[in-house]
Design a protein around this motif. Structure first.
Motif, PDB file in Angstrom:
ATOM      1  N   ILE A  43      31.599  38.907  38.011  1.00  0.00           N
ATOM      2  CA  ILE A  43      32.173  40.194  37.626  1.00  0.00           C
ATOM      3  C   ILE A  43      31.512  40.642  36.337  1.00  0.00           C
ATOM      4  O   ILE A  43      31.602  39.970  35.304  1.00  0.00           O
ATOM      5  CB  ILE A  43      33.694  40.086  37.463  1.00  0.00           C
ATOM      6  CG1 ILE A  43      34.311  39.550  38.763  1.00  0.00           C
ATOM      7  CG2 ILE A  43      34.298  41.448  37.098  1.00  0.00           C
ATOM      8  CD1 ILE A  43      35.683  38.976  38.588  1.00  0.00           C
ATOM      9  N   LEU A 100      31.195  43.331  33.443  1.00  0.00           N
ATOM     10  CA  LEU A 100      31.876  44.389  32.696  1.00  0.00           C
ATOM     11  C   LEU A 100      30.845  45.060  31.793  1.00  0.00           C
ATOM     12  O   LEU A 100      30.449  44.505  30.759  1.00  0.00           O
ATOM     13  CB  LEU A 100      33.027  43.804  31.875  1.00  0.00           C
ATOM     14  CG  LEU A 100      34.097  43.059  32.684  1.00  0.00           C
ATOM     15  CD1 LEU A 100      35.138  42.449  31.755  1.00  0.00           C
ATOM     16  CD2 LEU A 100      34.757  43.970  33.704  1.00  0.00           C
ATOM     17  N   GLY A 105      37.440  45.256  40.778  1.00  0.00           N
ATOM     18  CA  GLY A 105      37.184  46.456  39.996  1.00  0.00           C
ATOM     19  C   GLY A 105      38.242  47.516  40.209  1.00  0.00           C
ATOM     20  O   GLY A 105      38.695  48.166  39.242  1.00  0.00           O
ATOM     21  N   GLU A 112      40.736  49.302  37.536  1.00  0.00           N
ATOM     22  CA  GLU A 112      40.881  50.757  37.420  1.00  0.00           C
ATOM     23  C   GLU A 112      42.351  51.166  37.441  1.00  0.00           C
ATOM     24  O   GLU A 112      42.779  52.030  36.670  1.00  0.00           O
ATOM     25  CB  GLU A 112      40.160  51.452  38.576  1.00  0.00           C
ATOM     26  CG  GLU A 112      38.669  51.550  38.458  1.00  0.00           C
ATOM     27  CD  GLU A 112      38.072  52.300  39.638  1.00  0.00           C
ATOM     28  OE1 GLU A 112      37.305  53.248  39.411  1.00  0.00           O
ATOM     29  OE2 GLU A 112      38.373  51.929  40.798  1.00  0.00           O
ATOM     30  N   THR A 125      34.798  51.986  38.775  1.00  0.00           N
ATOM     31  CA  THR A 125      33.852  51.416  39.734  1.00  0.00           C
ATOM     32  C   THR A 125      32.893  52.488  40.238  1.00  0.00           C
ATOM     33  O   THR A 125      32.180  52.258  41.227  1.00  0.00           O
ATOM     34  CB  THR A 125      34.589  50.786  40.939  1.00  0.00           C
ATOM     35  OG1 THR A 125      35.393  51.788  41.571  1.00  0.00           O
ATOM     36  CG2 THR A 125      35.442  49.609  40.519  1.00  0.00           C
ATOM     37  N   VAL A 181      32.638  48.343  36.192  1.00  0.00           N
ATOM     38  CA  VAL A 181      32.620  47.062  36.894  1.00  0.00           C
ATOM     39  C   VAL A 181      31.498  47.148  37.919  1.00  0.00           C
ATOM     40  O   VAL A 181      31.640  47.781  38.968  1.00  0.00           O
ATOM     41  CB  VAL A 181      33.966  46.767  37.575  1.00  0.00           C
ATOM     42  CG1 VAL A 181      33.913  45.394  38.274  1.00  0.00           C
ATOM     43  CG2 VAL A 181      35.095  46.786  36.557  1.00  0.00           C
ATOM     44  N   TYR A 183      29.982  46.173  40.658  1.00  0.00           N
ATOM     45  CA  TYR A 183      30.224  45.374  41.857  1.00  0.00           C
ATOM     46  C   TYR A 183      28.943  45.057  42.615  1.00  0.00           C
ATOM     47  O   TYR A 183      28.871  44.072  43.351  1.00  0.00           O
ATOM     48  CB  TYR A 183      31.206  46.110  42.776  1.00  0.00           C
ATOM     49  CG  TYR A 183      30.698  47.469  43.207  1.00  0.00           C
ATOM     50  CD1 TYR A 183      29.906  47.603  44.337  1.00  0.00           C
ATOM     51  CD2 TYR A 183      30.984  48.608  42.466  1.00  0.00           C
ATOM     52  CE1 TYR A 183      29.409  48.838  44.721  1.00  0.00           C
ATOM     53  CE2 TYR A 183      30.499  49.850  42.843  1.00  0.00           C
ATOM     54  CZ  TYR A 183      29.710  49.960  43.961  1.00  0.00           C
ATOM     55  OH  TYR A 183      29.205  51.179  44.335  1.00  0.00           O
TER      56      TYR A 183
END
Length: 336
Positions: free
Chosen positions: A134, A136, A198, A202, A211, A224, A226
């Motif tokens: 993940i 950020l 994500g 949110e 996202t 995020v 993804y």
């Protein structure tokens, strides 16, 4: 340049050419300094890379020169460094090196490799990731403090799901959280789990996390990313040197340190001292392996109850089943 030197790493001798070549002019760090750094954290970065196909981000002339990503194993690869035959989304394939010992890291550093980008798979299960990653990523108008707030919310969500995440700095302004998983799911399924994470962030942090794939839609929020979980997308590994003037590194952290650190705390000078004192703070990461079933069940609910399906893939990807239009909103033609 000075004469080549020989360094010992894990019982092997590795030749380092041009050890005096300056790689970080702002601080005067040389190729030899980088090599000594990787020797100091060798146990940690070897754990991270072991048996993973790895792309090398090379800077043969240092951070001020040209750089490139090397996916295919170099032709002069020693026979003691194994490889794995990987397949890209385009259908092409390549043999990538899979470091298994500190000497392999040092050998790559001799080629000017500063940053190591391992796949989230092992060479025994190349189509089944064993990490949910993940990313950020702070967008313009946000900073590391915003990423920290998102990371805390992520931590809480993962714990609610019975998942343990392992935290590190990106080496820039962002943060990465890795969740070790059973190698049962495909890249597509792991990416779907990342999208679900994500979307939950949110929901919990409206106006602060997104996202949105298109930059024009992200705003001043933490993105995020993804798509870092898509096949052939990688994240700079823990302990990697990052190509910025002050020679930062991607630093593994404990969660209780998060509010007390900033990215500039960790570079090729400070990290060896930290490693000598604390060791590899993620050393037992592989002892905590999780299932993705809970996240994939949540993904099913998102799709069933809120019509939240797939999101766009990177632009160089083939069109994927169920993927929405891969075009920026500002360029999309209105429906007739």
């Amino acid at each position: 340049m000075g004469a080549a030197v020989e360094l010992e790493a894990g019982g092997r001798t590795v030749r380092l050419s041009s050890p005096d070549k300056v790689y970080f002019p702002e601080r005067g760090f040389t190729k030899l300094d980088v090599a000594h750094y990787y020797l100091a954290v060798g146990e940690g970065i070897t754990r991270v890379l072991r048996d993973r196909p790895t792309t090398l981000e090379r800077f043969p002339e240092g951070v001020g020169g040209e750089s490139f990503f090397q996916k295919r194993a170099p032709k002069n690869l020693p026979d003691w460094i194994p490889t794995a035959h990987i397949t890209f989304p385009s259908g092409r394939s390549a043999d990538e090196l899979c470091p298994t010992e500190p000497a392999a890291v040092l050998w790559a550093a001799n080629l000017g490799c500063l940053t190591f980008h391992p796949w989230p798979v092992r060479r025994g299960r190349l189509d089944h990731p064993d990490e949910l990653r993940i990313d950020l990523d702070p967008q313009p108008g946000t900073d590391f403090a915003d990423a920290v707030r998102a990371a805390h919310e992520l931590h809480a969500f993962l714990e609610e799901q019975g998942l343990r995440g392992w935290l590190k700095t990106s080496g820039g302004r962002g943060l990465h959280v890795f969740v070790p998983i059973e190698p049962r799911w495909t890249f597509t399924e792991v990416r779907r789990a990342a999208i679900t994470v994500g979307r939950e962030l949110e929901r919990r942090m409206p106006g602060r996390v997104t996202t949105a794939w298109w930059k024009e839609e992200r705003g001043e929020r933490i993105f995020v990313d993804y798509n870092q979980t898509a096949r052939d997308r990688t994240i700079a590994c823990a302990y990697s040197v990052r190509p910025r003037p002050h020679a930062p590194v991607s630093a593994p952290l404990r969660w209780d340190e998060l509010d007390a650190v900033v990215p500039r705390d960790f570079d090729i000078v400070t990290m060896p001292a930290r490693f000598a004192e604390l060791g590899d703070v993620h050393a037992d990461m592989e002892d905590h392996v999780h299932s993705l079933e809970g996240l994939l069940e949540l993904a099913d609910r998102h799709e069933r109850d809120h019509d939240l399906g797939d999101l766009p893939y990177p632009p160089d990807y083939p069109k994927m089943p169920g993927e929405p239009k891969r075009v920026a909103p500002s360029r999309a033609r209105p429906a007739p």
